[in-house]
Design an enzyme around this catalytic site. Structure first.
Site, PDB file in Angstrom:
ATOM      1  N   SER A 227       0.838  -1.183   0.000  1.00 44.21           N
ATOM      2  CA  SER A 227       0.000   0.000   0.000  1.00 44.21           C
ATOM      3  C   SER A 227       0.887   1.252   0.000  1.00 44.21           C
ATOM      4  CB  SER A 227      -0.948  -0.046   1.211  1.00 44.21           C
ATOM      5  OG  SER A 227      -2.099   0.712   1.006  1.00 44.21           O
ATOM      6  N   ASP A 466      -9.263  -4.667  -5.802  1.00 50.44           N
ATOM      7  CA  ASP A 466      -8.858  -3.605  -4.893  1.00 50.44           C
ATOM      8  C   ASP A 466      -9.143  -2.251  -5.532  1.00 50.44           C
ATOM      9  OD1 ASP A 466      -7.574  -1.852  -3.163  1.00 50.44           O
ATOM     10  OD2 ASP A 466      -5.548  -2.441  -3.802  1.00 50.44           O
ATOM     11  N   HIS A 491      -6.498  -5.983  -1.696  1.00 57.90           N
ATOM     12  CA  HIS A 491      -5.406  -5.111  -1.286  1.00 57.90           C
ATOM     13  C   HIS A 491      -4.311  -5.873  -0.526  1.00 57.90           C
ATOM     14  CE1 HIS A 491      -4.071  -0.983  -0.973  1.00 57.90           C
ATOM     15  NE2 HIS A 491      -3.866  -1.091   0.318  1.00 57.90           N
TER      16      HIS A 491
END
Length: 531
Positions: A227, A466, A491
């Protein structure tokens, strides 16, 4: 990134102040002064959010979903997400005396703070064998949150004979400048050292220190992040290629800046995930927003909604409920992974009709399905976490990800308003967000044209379910800057602990990533021998 969307209601801010006043002083008079200043700072936050919600009924707050490899706490009790607890005993904790400011030469730039990192040497082949070092780059949370769920390093350690290193991001966890969190978050002057460039410079200094201490000069380093941490990993490889041989950047939306990616991409994918799960669920959610506003407009409407949704405190504005549901749907889509599949859970609750066949009763059923049986569901009294406070600063300074709501979603249209966003950040910190800085410093525009000319050894991995994959690198840029994607992935799923129940497509994704990293390392060993 809720998972925990950065919403702070009036009651939450007041509760934070009450709890703040109960904390014992750590440094006598100095701490008392700091606490008073912090209280005033939070009052500023309180006034901002009060004005935001009071100016218009059902006003949606333009906050940027937090980037995080792990989902909301509601799912963390599942046994599949605590596999990392058994490996903690192999970790040894260290603190590095880190430079406050890597890019200036003022006297105060040389101030230092203790930065935490952890090492697992159980599988390492040693410096004499030039065995590799895998470094996990911490992001916008204490490093402890990732240790129990990020499994890629441990799962591959025996295969690579690698040393494992986990480094905490400055201003989070135990890596706090200025002696205390209160002092570090006091104002824009102390927060000014809190940015991605300083963070990756921190990682560079710690990696060099570790290699020198272990006499592992020729051990190749692979940086890994998920991320926001995935963005840091890719940027680290670009900025410090002499330190990191390669980078695995999982679910890193490096193109969601400066209007490279259409601002509606995130919520368009959230909507696509729900529509794919159930058309009736999608339509129920799409119609519910108008119903919420209609009920709220009645003389006792907020009271009706409070009872209908079993709120923890009476609603003061319809936006509290709307923002909570918005966060729930986004979280469910972003972390829609096996075996729980939160989107299916929510839609099962909505379509099941267990709380009435009316529109809002079905929506409440989805809320219960997502969170389980509780005494209350919306506007829980919670303190502002260090993560929400830190991410708010980061998104008000450089991490400006323009996310809006378009016409092709189950949410009411609401474009990203940069002008309003800037005014909010000025009210909070008296700083103007640098909308163009990320692309100026790291690049992003014409990424294929640029990176194919000089970049190498970066894996951009994404799961196409995602919502943040809309801002990810989804096609190969060159033979060594590659995109590894899965249609059903969510994710950061590829860097979580592997499980026997993982679907074949996820197993294959990880095998592909391992194969690519092995090729990098083998080529490095060949070059090392040759030179």
């Amino acid at each position: 990134m809720g998972f925990y969307f950065l919403r702070m209601s009036l009651l939450q801010a007041l509760n934070h102040l009450r709890n703040l006043n109960k904390k014992p002083s750590k440094l006598a008079i100095q701490m008392h002064r700091a606490m008073v200043f912090q209280s005033l700072f939070l009052l500023q936050l309180l006034l901002l959010f009060f004005l935001t919600t009071a100016t218009a009924t059902a006003k949606r707050l333009h906050t940027i979903p937090r980037l995080s490899p792990i989902g909301p706490r509601v799912w963390l009790d599942h046994p599949d997400q605590i596999l990392g607890e058994s490996v903690r005993e192999d970790l040894e904790t260290f603190f590095y005396n880190q430079t406050l400011d890597h890019f200036n030469y003022r006297p105060e730039s040389y101030d230092t703070f203790l930065q935490r990192y952890l090492i697992n040497s159980k599988y390492w082949g040693g410096a004499n064998a030039c065995a590799p070092i895998l470094v996990y780059l911490g992001a916008e949370a204490p490093i402890d949150e990732d240790l129990d769920v990020i499994g890629f390093l441990v799962d591959t350690a025996a295969e690579f004979s690698s040393l494992l290193v986990y480094v905490e991001h400055r201003y989070y966890g135990k890596s706090i400048p200025f002696g205390s969190r209160e002092e570090a978050l006091k104002n824009a002057s102390t927060l000014g050292y809190f940015n991605s460039a300083q963070a990756i410079a921190d990682y560079a200094a710690i990696i060099i220190h570790i290699k020198k201490t272990l006499q592992a000069k020729d051990s190749p380093v692979i940086v890994i992040g998920g991320s926001y941490g995935g963005m840091l990993a890719s940027w680290f490889r670009l900025k410090y290629p002499h330190i990191a041989l390669g980078a695995l950047a999982s679910s890193a939306p490096v193109l969601y800046f400066d209007d490279i990616t259409p601002q509606y991409g995130y919520y368009a994918l959230v909507s696509k995930d729900f529509r794919g799960a159930s058309e009736t669920c999608y339509q129920t959610i799409r119609k519910s927003w108008e119903e919420i506003d209609e009920v709220a407009s009645k003389p006792d409407g907020l009271s009706i909604l409070s009872k209908k949704f079993k709120t923890c405190n009476p609603l003061t504005d319809a936006s509290e409920l709307r923002n909570h549901l918005d966060s729930m749907y986004a979280n469910a889509a972003q972390y829609n992974k096996p075996p729980t599949y939160p989107v299916n859970k929510v839609c099962g609750g909505i379509d099941g009709g267990g709380f009435g066949d009316d529109l809002l009763g079905r929506v409440f059923g989805g809320l219960v399905a997502y969170k389980g049986n509780r005494s209350c569901y919306v506007n829980e009294p919670t303190n502002q976490s260090e993560t929400s406070a830190g991410w708010r600063w980061q998104t008000c300074s450089e991490m400006v990800i323009p996310i809006g709501y378009g016409n092709d979603s189950m949410f009411p249209p609401d474009p990203f308003d940069l002008k309003a966003y800037i005014e909010d950040c000025k009210s909070l910190y008296n700083v103007t967000p640098r909308f163009h800085w990320v692309t100026t410093y790291y690049g992003g525009h014409s990424i294929r044209l640029i990176l194919q000319r000089f970049a190498s050894n970066i894996i951009f991995s994404n799961g196409l379910r995602d919502p943040y994959s809309s801002g990810g690198v989804l096609e190969n840029i060159s033979d060594t800057v590659v995109a590894v994607k899965t249609v059903n992935g969510s994710h950061c799923l590829d860097i979580l602990f592997a499980k026997e129940t993982d679907p074949e497509w996820l197993v294959a994704q990880r095998k592909t990533e391992i194969k690519i990293i092995k090729e990098w390392i083998n080529k490095y060993y060949a070059d090392l021998s040759r030179f």
